[in-house]
Scaffold this motif. Structure first.
Motif, PDB file in Angstrom:
ATOM      1  N   GLU A   1     -18.050  -1.851 -27.657  1.00 42.87           N
ATOM      2  CA  GLU A   1     -18.595  -2.562 -28.645  1.00 42.87           C
ATOM      3  C   GLU A   1     -17.719  -2.320 -29.564  1.00 42.87           C
TER       4      GLU A   1
ATOM      5  N   SER B   1     -20.840   1.505 -25.765  1.00 42.12           N
ATOM      6  CA  SER B   1     -20.954   1.783 -27.397  1.00 42.12           C
ATOM      7  C   SER B   1     -19.436   1.439 -27.727  1.00 42.12           C
TER       8      SER B   1
ATOM      9  N   LEU C   1     -18.092 -11.298 -22.892  1.00 38.74           N
ATOM     10  CA  LEU C   1     -18.646 -10.877 -24.528  1.00 38.74           C
ATOM     11  C   LEU C   1     -19.574 -11.895 -24.604  1.00 38.74           C
TER      12      LEU C   1
END
Length: 189
Positions: free
Chosen positions: A150, A147, A186
């Motif tokens: 991200e 996270s 990604l």
């Protein structure tokens, strides 16, 4: 044009081939200078825009936590009632910081998520970047590196969009240090 027309009334290709390099000698430097001028002007606009994007969140930092939360909650409600989407991200970020000073981590995270959503949709990019960095740090501290990566990725893009190139580079370095996936990983699905 008369110089280019031969006896048959058609443009003489040999004459064009001979005169073309003479024209390019002047056209290429002019094109390079024009391109540099445009790039310099664009960079100046981006830096000017980044300096002009002062967020309201910093204006609320001088208030005490309890007063801050009550005042900011009322301002959030007023902005929602007036459908003032541009003010919401800054207000939610300021509210999150007030909850942090008050020690209420759950309320802080809720306000940060609201700020991230509003900023992603309506801006400003500088607020979006700041919110994503706070969310990334919270994830990193809790041990959730996925996270955190991200959120750093989203913050990096927002920093770049807001013209904050130094912050963009700092986040990129942080991502590399923590082994976050690169852009091609990604987006290569």
């Amino acid at each position: 044009m008369a110089d280019f027309i031969g006896e048959t009334g058609v443009v003489n290709e040999l004459t064009i081939i001979k005169t073309l390099p003479q024209g390019l000698v002047f056209a290429i430097p002019v094109a390079v200078i024009a391109t540099l001028a445009i790039l310099l002007f664009r960079g100046w606009l981006i830096r000017r825009s980044a300096r002009a994007k002062n967020t309201m969140a910093s204006a609320y930092s001088a208030l005490s936590a309890e007063d801050d939360i009550e005042l900011l909650s009322k301002r959030v409600e007023a902005a929602l009632a007036a459908d003032d989407q541009t003010a919401l991200a800054d207000l939610y970020l300021a509210l999150a910081r007030a909850h942090q000073r008050n020690g209420d981590e759950d309320a802080r995270m809720s306000a940060l998520r609201s700020a991230a959503g509003c900023a992603a949709l309506h801006g400003p990019e500088a607020t979006h970047a700041a919110v994503r960095m706070e969310l990334a740090e919270a994830a990193y501290v809790s041990g959730d590196l996925s996270s955190a990566c991200e959120q750093w990725h989203l913050a990096r893009g927002a920093f770049l969009a807001s013209g904050q190139t130094e912050e963009h580079a700092r986040v990129e370095k942080r991502m590399r240090e923590n082994g976050c996936p690169t852009d091609w990983v990604l987006t290569d699905f």
